[in-house]
Motif scaffolding. Structure first.
Motif, PDB file in Angstrom:
ATOM      1  N   ILE A 473       0.840  -1.199   0.000  1.00 41.41           N
ATOM      2  CA  ILE A 473       0.000   0.000   0.000  1.00 41.41           C
ATOM      3  C   ILE A 473       0.877   1.252   0.000  1.00 41.41           C
ATOM      4  N   THR A 476       2.538   1.683  -3.360  1.00 43.16           N
ATOM      5  CA  THR A 476       1.575   2.042  -4.401  1.00 43.16           C
ATOM      6  C   THR A 476       1.135   3.497  -4.253  1.00 43.16           C
ATOM      7  N   ARG A 477       0.980   3.974  -3.022  1.00 41.32           N
ATOM      8  CA  ARG A 477       0.610   5.376  -2.820  1.00 41.32           C
ATOM      9  C   ARG A 477       1.693   6.311  -3.363  1.00 41.32           C
ATOM     10  N   GLU A 502      -3.957   5.742   7.072  1.00 40.85           N
ATOM     11  CA  GLU A 502      -3.041   5.982   5.955  1.00 40.85           C
ATOM     12  C   GLU A 502      -2.703   4.702   5.200  1.00 40.85           C
ATOM     13  N   ARG A 504      -4.094   2.544   3.540  1.00 36.68           N
ATOM     14  CA  ARG A 504      -5.239   2.177   2.707  1.00 36.68           C
ATOM     15  C   ARG A 504      -5.082   2.846   1.354  1.00 36.68           C
ATOM     16  N   PHE A 505      -5.338   2.057   0.291  1.00 38.17           N
ATOM     17  CA  PHE A 505      -5.289   2.633  -1.053  1.00 38.17           C
ATOM     18  C   PHE A 505      -6.169   1.786  -1.956  1.00 38.17           C
ATOM     19  N   SER A 509      -6.566  -2.406   2.183  1.00 34.17           N
ATOM     20  CA  SER A 509      -6.669  -1.773   3.493  1.00 34.17           C
ATOM     21  C   SER A 509      -6.173  -2.736   4.551  1.00 34.17           C
TER      22      SER A 509
END
Length: 614
Positions: A473, A476-477, A502, A504-505, A509
C-alpha cells in the motif's frame, strides 16, 4: 529396520516382528511414517487417534504411546519431541510405501518411454508390496484420512501395469483380472477401455461393445455424465478394427483424444514478487517433480496473519509450477468479502463449472453437499490438477474440496491450523525481514526515490513493520503520486492514531484485512484482542491479560489461544513460571487499540472492520 503400512502396520528388526499392541500405538507409528520425516503435530495425532471426541487426557496418552514406541523400536530409531509435535527419524530403514512409490515412479517413466517389459516388471514388483488393505490395524480415523490416496496410488499403478501388459500382447492373461477390476471399480474409464481392448484382441468384439454401453449406463446413473473422450476413442477403435496388436497403447490413444480444455482459474501472478527466499523453494519442492524416490504431488498449508502475503506466495508458486499440472489449475476464495466463511456448496459449484460438469445446474444439486462432493471427486479422479483453496476457515469447509486422488496437488492458505488435510506440509509466514521489506517497497515506489531520502525511507519501513500488505500500500501510494517524496508520507504514518487510516489505497486496506478475522472470534477472543491495547509492547501472559480484563485466567487464556490459532498472536517464549508469553504484530496492536475505543472511530472505519459495539 523394516516398516510396513501397505497392509497391517508392522515393524521388523531383521526377521523378527517387533511386538506392538493396540490400534492406537499402530496409528501413532503409521502417522509418523506417513509424515516422511516431517513433524506430526499433537493436534493431528489427536484427530487421527480419537477424531472429533478426544479425551481430556489426550496429551498424556500420546506421550505414553510415544514412550512405548521408543522402548519397542530400540536405539536404531529416534522419536524426537519437536514442538508442536513429534518426528520419527527413520535413518536407513526400509519402508514399503516409499519402495512402492519408487518402483511405481520408475515403472510409469518406463511406460511413457515405451519400455513396456521393464514397466510391467517394475509395476508388478510395486503392487506385490501390498499385503491386503493398507493400515488395516489402525484406527478408522486414520484409515478414513489416509486410505483414499493410498488406494488411488495402487489403482493407478495397476492400470499402468495392465497397460504395459496389453502393449506386450498379454491380453489373454489379463482378461480375467480386468473383468474383476471393472466389477469392483465400475466408473473407472481407464479400466473399461483396457477391458474393451483385451476383449477385442481375444476376438470378442460384441462383448467389447457391451462393456462400452454398460459404461454409458453406469456413468449416467451414478454420476450423470457421458463417457470421456478416451473411452469414446476406444469404442470407435473397436468399431473400425484399429485396436489390434499393432495399434498404439492406450496412453498414446488418450493423447490423440484429449478431454475438455483444462481450467485455468489462477489469479494473475505478481510480476514483481519479492522475498520469501526460504519459503518459495519449499512450495516448489511440494509441487514439482524431482529425483527423490517416491515423489508424488502433495498438499501444503500456508498459514500466517492477515496481510502477510499468503495468497501472493501461493499464486506465485502455482504459476511457476503450472506446467507440471497439465489437467488444469483450480482456484477458489473461501471467505466472503465481509470475512464470513463461504459455503462449501458454493465453492464446489464454482469448481465444477470450471471442470465442465454438466449436471451442476440440475434441480436441487446446488444445495446438496454430498452430491456436489461426489461429482467433484469423480471429475478430479486421476487428473493432474493444481487446486488452490485461498483463505480457508476450517476443516469442515475444506474437506469436501480435497480431491481424493494422489495425482492432484493442493495449496491451502489459512490463518488457523487445519488438521484434516492428509499428507499436508505446513509453511508458516511471518513478516518480511528488513532487506526483503526494502526490496518490496522499492519495487512499487522506485529504488531511486527511496535511495534519495534514506532516513524517510527507513521510517516508512519501520511503520510498515515488515507486513507485505502495508508495504504494498505504501509503495503504491508513492507510485500513484510522483510529486510525493518519502519524506512527505513518513510523517503521516508516524502517528499511531492515524496510521491505519493511511495504510489504505483503493481496495487495499490493512484495517479491513485484519477486520476480516473478527467474525470468527468468540466473545473471549474479541475481549483478549481489545485487551492487547493495554500492553505497550503488545506482549503479555494469560495472567496479565486476566488482570487487565478483570476475568479468570482460564478465560483469558482461551481468548489468547484463539488469537494464536487465528494468527493474530504468536507465542514468543515462556516466563519464569513456564507460562506462555503472547506477542502481536505492531499493526495488530494498533487495530486492537481501535477496538478498545470504538467511540473514536469514524463511520468509514466501522464500515471497514464490521465492528459491533459492545
Amino acid at each position: 529396520m523394516e516398516f510396513r503400512v501397505l497392509g497391517p502396520i508392522e515393524a521388523r528388526a531383521g526377521d523378527t516382528r517387533v511386538p506392538l499392541s493396540g490400534s492406537k500405538v499402530y496409528t501413532v507409528l503409521a502417522a509418523l511414517l506417513l509424515a516422511r520425516g516431517r513433524v506430526v503435530s499433537d493436534q493431528r495425532l489427536t484427530s487421527l487417534l480419537w477424531g472429533w471426541d478426544p479425551p481430556a487426557t489426550a496429551g498424556a496418552q500420546i506421550y505414553t504411546y510415544m514412550s512405548r514406541l521408543r522402548k519397542r523400536l530400540g536405539d536404531e530409531m529416534e522419536i524426537v519431541r519437536r514442538p508442536p509435535g513429534y518426528v520419527l527419524a527413520t535413518r536407513d530403514s526400509w519402508i514399503d510405501l516409499l519402495e512402492f512409490e519408487r518402483l511405481e515412479q520408475e515403472g510409469r517413466a518406463a511406460l511413457g518411454e515405451g519400455r513396456y517389459r521393464e514397466a510391467a516388471a517394475l509395476l508388478d514388483r510395486a503392487l506385490a508390496l501390498w499385503q491386503g488393505p493398507a493400515l488395516s490395524n489402525a484406527t478408522h480415523h486414520l484409515r478414513e484420512t489416509e486410505l483414499p490416496q493410498l488406494e488411488e496410488a495402487r489403482t493407478l499403478a495397476l492400470e499402468g501395469r495392465i497397460e504395459a501388459d496389453l502393449a506386450l500382447g498379454r491380453h489373454e492373461e489379463v482378461l480375467a483380472e480386468l473383468t474383476g477390476l471393472v466389477a469392483g471399480f465400475p466408473v473407472r474409464e481407464q479400466l473399461r477401455a483396457q477391458l474393451m481392448t483385451a476383449l477385442y484382441r481375444c476376438g470378442r468384439q460384441a462383448d467389447a461393445l457391451h462393456v462400452y454401453h454398460d459404461a454409458r449406463k453406469v456413468l449416467a446413473d451414478q454420476l450423470g455424465v457421458d463417457p470421456g473422450a478416451a473411452l469414446d476413442a476406444t469404442y470407435q477403435a473397436v468399431l473400425n478394427g484399429s485396436i489390434g496388436l499393432e495399434s498404439p497403447p492406450l496412453i498414446a490413444l488418450r493423447d490423440r483424444f484429449p478431454g475438455p480444455s483444462a481450467p485455468a482459474m489462477l489469479p494473475p501472478d505478481v510480476e514483481d514478487f519479492t522475498g520469501r527466499s526460504a519459503e518459495l523453494p519449499v512450495l516448489r519442492t511440494v509441487l514439482e517433480p524431482h529425483d527423490t524416490p517416491g515423489w508424488q504431488p502433495r498438499r501444503c498449508l500456508v498459514t500466517g496473519m492477515a496481510g502477510v502475503g499468503k495468497t501472493a506466495l501461493v499464486v506465485h508458486a502455482a504459476h511457476l509450477s503450472a506446467r507440471h499440472h497439465p489437467d488444469g489449475q483450480l482456484y477458489v476464495e473461501l471467505r466472503e468479502p465481509d470475512g464470513t466463511p463461504r459455503d462449501p456448496c458454493a465453492a464446489l459449484v464454482r469448481l465444477l463449472r470450471a471442470l465442465g460438469e454438466p449436471r451442476i445446474d440440475a434441480p436441487g444439486v446446488h444445495d446438496d453437499l454430498e452430491e456436489l462432493t461426489r461429482l467433484y471427486r469423480a471429475r478430479t479422479a486421476g487428473r493432474r490438477l493444481l487446486v488452490v483453496l485461498d483463505d480457508a476457515v476450517g476443516d469442515l469447509q475444506v474437506r469436501p474440496l480435497l480431491p481424493s486422488t494422489s495425482t492432484a496437488s493442493v495449496l491451502i492458505t489459512c490463518r488457523t491450523h487445519l488438521t484434516q488435510v492428509p499428507g499436508a506440509q505446513t509453511v508458516r509466514l511471518g513478516p518480511l525481514d528488513p532487506a526483503e521489506s526494502r526490496t518490496l517497497l522499492a519495487s512499487a515506489a522506485g529504488r531511486e526515490r527511496l535511495s534519495a531520502e534514506p532516513d524517510a525511507s527507513a521510517a516508512l519501513l519501520a511503520h510498515c513493520a515488515g507486513l507485505p500488505l502495508a508495504l504494498r500500500i505504501t509503495g503504491t501510494r508513492l507510485a500513484a503520486r510522483p510529486h510525493w517524496s518519502p519524506a512527505r508520507l513518513a510523517p503521516r504514518l508516524a502517528d499511531p492514531r492515524t496510521r491505519l487510516d493511511e495504510l489504505r489505497f483503493g481496495d487495499l486496506s490493512v484495517r479491513q484485512a485484519l477486520g476480516r478475522s473478527l467474525p470468527s472470534l468468540s466473545r473471549a477472543g474479541r475481549a483478549a484482542l481489545r485487551g492487547l491495547a493495554g500492553f505497550p509492547d503488545g506482549s503479555c501472559t494469560a495472567q496479565q491479560m486476566a488482570f487487565a480484563l478483570e476475568t479468570g485466567e482460564a478465560e483469558a487464556e482461551r481468548g489468547l489461544e484463539e488469537l494464536v490459532d487465528g494468527s493474530l498472536l504468536t507465542i514468543n517464549g515462556l516466563d519464569q513460571q513456564g507460562r506462555p508469553i503472547y506477542g502481536c504484530h505492531a499493526l495488530v496492536r494498533l487495530f486492537a487499540h481501535e477496538l478498545s475505543r470504538p467511540r473514536l472511530l469514524p463511520a468509514q472505519r466501522r464500515q471497514d472492520t464490521g465492528i459491533l459495539r459492545h
